[in-house]
Scaffold this motif. Structure first.
Motif, PDB file in Angstrom:
ATOM      1  N   VAL A 252       0.836  -1.211   0.000  1.00  0.00           N
ATOM      2  CA  VAL A 252       0.000   0.000   0.000  1.00  0.00           C
ATOM      3  C   VAL A 252       0.866   1.254   0.000  1.00  0.00           C
ATOM      4  CG1 VAL A 252      -1.702   1.324   1.324  1.00  0.00           C
ATOM      5  CG2 VAL A 252      -1.945  -1.147   1.120  1.00  0.00           C
TER       6      VAL A 252
ATOM      7  N   SER B 264       0.794   3.959  -2.927  1.00  0.00           N
ATOM      8  CA  SER B 264       0.413   5.329  -2.588  1.00  0.00           C
ATOM      9  C   SER B 264       1.429   6.335  -3.121  1.00  0.00           C
ATOM     10  CB  SER B 264       0.285   5.479  -1.066  1.00  0.00           C
ATOM     11  OG  SER B 264      -0.715   4.622  -0.552  1.00  0.00           O
TER      12      SER B 264
ATOM     13  N   ASN C 234       0.578   9.056  -6.095  1.00  0.00           N
ATOM     14  CA  ASN C 234       0.711  10.495  -5.815  1.00  0.00           C
ATOM     15  C   ASN C 234       1.411  11.245  -6.942  1.00  0.00           C
ATOM     16  OD1 ASN C 234      -0.633  10.758  -3.380  1.00  0.00           O
ATOM     17  ND2 ASN C 234       1.152  10.231  -2.151  1.00  0.00           N
TER      18      ASN C 234
ATOM     19  N   GLU D 102      -5.976   9.081 -10.359  1.00  0.00           N
ATOM     20  CA  GLU D 102      -5.602   8.316  -9.172  1.00  0.00           C
ATOM     21  C   GLU D 102      -6.602   7.193  -8.899  1.00  0.00           C
ATOM     22  OE1 GLU D 102      -5.082  10.923  -5.890  1.00  0.00           O
ATOM     23  OE2 GLU D 102      -3.286  11.905  -6.718  1.00  0.00           O
TER      24      GLU D 102
ATOM     25  N   ARG E 286      -5.948   3.079  -8.791  1.00  0.00           N
ATOM     26  CA  ARG E 286      -6.263   2.232  -7.628  1.00  0.00           C
ATOM     27  C   ARG E 286      -7.161   1.070  -8.027  1.00  0.00           C
ATOM     28  NH1 ARG E 286      -6.445   7.280  -4.867  1.00  0.00           N
ATOM     29  NH2 ARG E 286      -4.726   7.435  -3.381  1.00  0.00           N
TER      30      ARG E 286
ATOM     31  N   SER F 275      -6.487   2.882   1.110  1.00  0.00           N
ATOM     32  CA  SER F 275      -5.318   3.426   0.421  1.00  0.00           C
ATOM     33  C   SER F 275      -5.416   4.928   0.135  1.00  0.00           C
ATOM     34  CB  SER F 275      -5.052   2.651  -0.875  1.00  0.00           C
ATOM     35  OG  SER F 275      -6.122   2.814  -1.788  1.00  0.00           O
ATOM     36  N   PRO F 276      -6.605   5.497  -0.210  1.00  0.00           N
ATOM     37  CA  PRO F 276      -6.642   6.958  -0.406  1.00  0.00           C
ATOM     38  C   PRO F 276      -6.285   7.744   0.850  1.00  0.00           C
ATOM     39  CG  PRO F 276      -8.588   5.935  -1.377  1.00  0.00           C
ATOM     40  CD  PRO F 276      -7.896   4.880  -0.578  1.00  0.00           C
TER      41      PRO F 276
ATOM     42  N   SER G  10      -2.569   7.365   1.388  1.00  0.00           N
ATOM     43  CA  SER G  10      -1.877   8.171   0.393  1.00  0.00           C
ATOM     44  C   SER G  10      -1.918   9.652   0.754  1.00  0.00           C
ATOM     45  CB  SER G  10      -2.515   7.949  -0.983  1.00  0.00           C
ATOM     46  OG  SER G  10      -1.900   8.745  -1.960  1.00  0.00           O
TER      47      SER G  10
ATOM     48  N   HIS H 180       1.276  11.989   1.747  1.00  0.00           N
ATOM     49  CA  HIS H 180       1.541  13.173   0.935  1.00  0.00           C
ATOM     50  C   HIS H 180       1.539  14.447   1.778  1.00  0.00           C
ATOM     51  CE1 HIS H 180       1.776  15.473  -2.754  1.00  0.00           C
ATOM     52  NE2 HIS H 180       0.741  16.205  -2.376  1.00  0.00           N
TER      53      HIS H 180
END
Length: 265
Positions: free
Chosen positions: A28, A32, A36, A43, A47, A174-175, A178, A182
């Motif tokens: 993951v 990610s 990014n 995105e 995924r 995962s979002p 991520s 970030h």
């Protein structure tokens, strides 16, 4: 089909789901970081490709688990009296690729080039390239999850169901992972360092799987990185609290030297 609903099968299913999610953390993190680099509108598509290809890859490997186990220890070729079987080659190639991509990402972050200059001179990461990189690393990470599945459950149906649920859970979270990586550069650098160590452990495992298992390299890496992440999260929390408690102090006006001389005259 009654054997799928026994207490032993149900327990092994839930245990396997948890293990698959835990083993998928490094996957993951890598996904990610790659996602990014894509435009925001692509995105979600990336995924989805990751989830679908991850489920397909793991399911095919699970169905071929018996054949894969028979290939272990059978060298595809030999170099200097050192034999490399199929799993060793996958681990070596995946580990080297992971180290290369991660070191390049660290270099990109440390260089600090102007983004507008880079955009003019360097082609952006396309969706196809991103999906290809994700699929390659996902296949490497799949070997760990497949080996774990083979040692936890006795039926392929349970293994595939657990893998599907684990991939779906990782897809949902995962979002957020991520966005968190970030948002916090220090966490991202820790994650990249973690991936370098994972890549190194894959290379060592591909070179000598027995020695790698004897040294328990991944256990040390996971423990060290979990401790580092915990310390960094505590540090981030402390900084946020300090910002909330910070009191704005107004400075008193000071007369300039010219005004002081005018008043003296």
């Amino acid at each position: 089909m009654d054997y799928l609903f026994t207490s032993e099968s149900i327990i092994s299913f839930f245990v396997l789901v948890i293990l698959e999610i835990v083993l998928g953390i490094d996957n993951v993190i890598f996904v990610s970081i790659i996602i990014n680099r894509l435009p925001q509108e692509k995105e979600k598509t990336a995924r989805r490709f990751w989830m679908i290809t991850g489920i397909i890859t793991r399911s095919l490997l699970l169905m071929a688990l018996g054949w894969l186990l028979t290939q272990k220890g059978k060298p595809v070729f030999t170099v200097f009296n050192k034999g490399f079987d199929l799993a060793s080659l996958v681990m070596l190639a995946g580990g080297i690729f992971l180290i290369y991509k991660t070191v390049m990402e660290i270099h990109h972050k440390l260089e600090g080039e102007d983004d507008s200059y880079e955009a003019q001179n360097k082609p952006p990461l396309t969706l196809g390239k991103a999906v290809a990189q994700i699929m390659l690393i996902d296949m490497v990470f799949s070997f760990d999850s497949i080996i774990t599945a083979g040692g936890t459950a006795d039926h392929v149906e349970i293994m595939i169901a657990a893998v599907v649920i684990a991939m779906f859970v990782m897809f949902l979270f995962s979002p957020k992972i991520s966005a968190f990586i970030h948002k916090h550069p220090s966490i991202k650098m820790l994650a990249l360092s973690f991936l370098v160590m994972i890549g190194l452990s894959l290379v060592i495992e591909g070179w000598d799987a027995a020695k790698s298992e004897e040294l328990h390299l991944k256990n040390y890496i996971y423990f060290g990185m979990a401790f580092s992440f915990l310390v960094e999260i505590l540090n981030i929390s402390m900084v946020k609290r300090q910002k909330k408690r910070r009191v704005v102090e107004l400075n008193e006006p000071k007369l300039t030297q010219r005004n002081e001389s005018d008043q003296a005259s």
